[in-house]
Design an enzyme around this catalytic site. Structure first.
Site, short mmCIF file in Angstrom:
data_model
loop_
_atom_site.label_atom_id
_atom_site.label_comp_id
_atom_site.label_asym_id
_atom_site.label_seq_id
_atom_site.Cartn_x
_atom_site.Cartn_y
_atom_site.Cartn_z
N ILE A 18 0.91 -1.14 0.16
CA ILE A 18 -0.06 -0.01 0.16
C ILE A 18 0.61 1.40 0.05
CG2 ILE A 18 -1.32 1.24 1.10
CD1 ILE A 18 -3.05 -1.39 2.22
N ASP A 59 13.52 3.89 9.71
CA ASP A 59 12.93 2.29 11.09
C ASP A 59 12.17 3.97 11.88
OD1 ASP A 59 12.57 1.85 12.95
OD2 ASP A 59 14.47 0.92 13.80
N VAL A 60 10.66 3.65 11.46
CA VAL A 60 9.89 4.59 12.20
C VAL A 60 9.70 5.08 13.66
CG1 VAL A 60 8.35 5.48 10.34
CG2 VAL A 60 8.15 2.84 11.71
N TYR A 155 -2.14 -6.10 16.63
CA TYR A 155 -2.51 -6.00 15.79
C TYR A 155 -3.89 -4.85 15.62
CZ TYR A 155 -2.78 -4.14 10.35
OH TYR A 155 -3.07 -3.85 9.50
N LYS A 159 -4.04 -0.55 15.84
CA LYS A 159 -5.22 -0.21 14.67
C LYS A 159 -6.16 1.00 15.34
CE LYS A 159 -2.33 -0.96 11.78
NZ LYS A 159 -1.71 0.09 10.70
#
Length: 259
Positions: A18, A59-60, A155, A159
Site C-alpha cells: 500500500i 526506522d519509524v 494489531y 489500529k
C-alpha cells in the site's frame, strides 16, 4: 487524476504494498514524494520510478531520526502531505503472544504514527505561520481496528488506537486548517497479506491459499481490494474536493461489516 503540483508528500513504509502504491500515485499526480522505508533498497527502487522523488532509510520507531528527517525535508521542500503507512503484524492467540511481539506491533503500528503525525503537525503549524497553506495527515488504520479478530489482538488494538489518535489530532489541528484522516482498508492484495495468511496457516493447519479464500468468502464484493484503490483514496483526500473532510475513518472493504 489529482493535480498535486508544488506539493511535497512524505510516505512511510513505501517500499512495497500500500505504501508503494500511495507513493507512486501521489508522484503521478505531480507531488514531490519522499519515499521512506526500513528497507533501503526497496525505497530506492520505488523512488527511482517516480519523477523527482527522494528515497530515505527510516526506522519509524526511531523518533530522533524521524523528527530530523521531517525537519530536513521541510527545510528544503516544505511538507504538505504526511502519510503514515508503515506497519507490522504478528499472528498468534493471545495466550501464545510474547510481550516483545505485542510491543513491536505497538511501536510500529501506533507509536510510529504518533511520532510521524506529531512531527508533521509541528512543521505544518510553522509553515502556516509563514503563509504556506495547511497540510494533510493520513494515518493507516485498518478494518481490524474496528472489530476484534482472533489471533490479531496486538494489531487490532494498535489500529483501534490509531483511529482514536486520528480523531484527536483532527480536533486539535482543525482550527489551523490542518486535516487529519485515517484509512481503514479491509483485505488488500499485497505482500503483507501473504504474511498474514502464512501466520494464520501456521496456527490453523490450513494452507495459506485456503486462509485467503476463507477471508475472501466473507467479502460481499467477492474479492480483495488493491493497493491502488487505497492509494486513490489518499489522492482524493489530498485534493481540494476533500477540503472539508477531517477526523474521518474511510473504509475500503468491499462492503464487509462492521464499517
Amino acid at each position: 487524476m489529482t493535480d498535486l503540483s508544488g506539493k511535497t508528500a512524505f510516505v512511510t513504509g513505501a517500499a512495497s504494498g500500500i505504501g508503494r502504491a500511495i507513493a507512486e500515485r501521489l508522484g503521478r499526480d505531480g507531488a514531490t514524494v519522499i519515499v521512506t522505508d526500513i528497507d533501503t533498497a526497496g525505497a530506492v527502487a520505488v523512488a527511482g520510478g517516480i519523477t523527482g522523488a527522494e528515497a530515505h532509510a527510516l526506522d519509524v520507531t526511531d523518533d530522533a531520526r524521524f523528527d530530523a528527517l521531517i525537519d530536513d525535508v521541510a527545510a528544503h521542500l516544505g511538507l504538505d502531505i504526511m502519510v503514515n503507512t508503515a506497519g507490522c503484524i504478528a499472528v498468534a492467540p493471545v495466550v501464545d503472544t510474547e510481550l516483545a511481539a505485542w510491543q513491536r506491533q505497538m511501536a510500529v503500528n501506533l507509536d510510529a504514527v504518533f511520532i510521524g503525525a506529531r512531527a508533521a503537525a509541528r512543521v505544518m503549524s510553522a509553515q502556516i505561520a509563514r503563509g504556506r497553506p495547511p497540510g494533510l495527515i493520513v494515518n493507516m488504520a485498518s478494518g481490524a481496528g474496528r472489530r476484534g479478530v482472533p489471533m490479531l489482538a496486538g494489531y487490532c488494538a494498535a489500529k483501534a488506537a490509531v483511529i482514536s489518535l486520528t480523531q484527536t489530532l483532527a480536533q486539535e489541528l482543525g482550527p489551523q486548517g490542518i486535516r487529519v484522516n485515517a484509512l481503514a482498508p479491509g483485505h488488500i492484495e499485497t505482500p503483507f497479506w501473504e504474511e498474514i495468511a502464512a501466520g494464520f496457516a501456521a496456527h490453523t493447519g490450513e494452507t495459506a491459499g485456503a486462509v485467503i479464500e476463507r477471508f475472501r468468502a466473507g467479502v460481499p464484493m467477492g474479492r480483495f481490494g488493491t493497493a491502488e484503490e487505497v492509494a486513490a483514496a489518499v489522492a482524493w483526500l489530498a485534493s481540494s474536493d476533500a477540503s472539508y473532510v477531517s477526523g474521518q475513518v474511510i473504509a475500503m472493504n468491499g462492503a464487509e461489516l462492521p464499517w
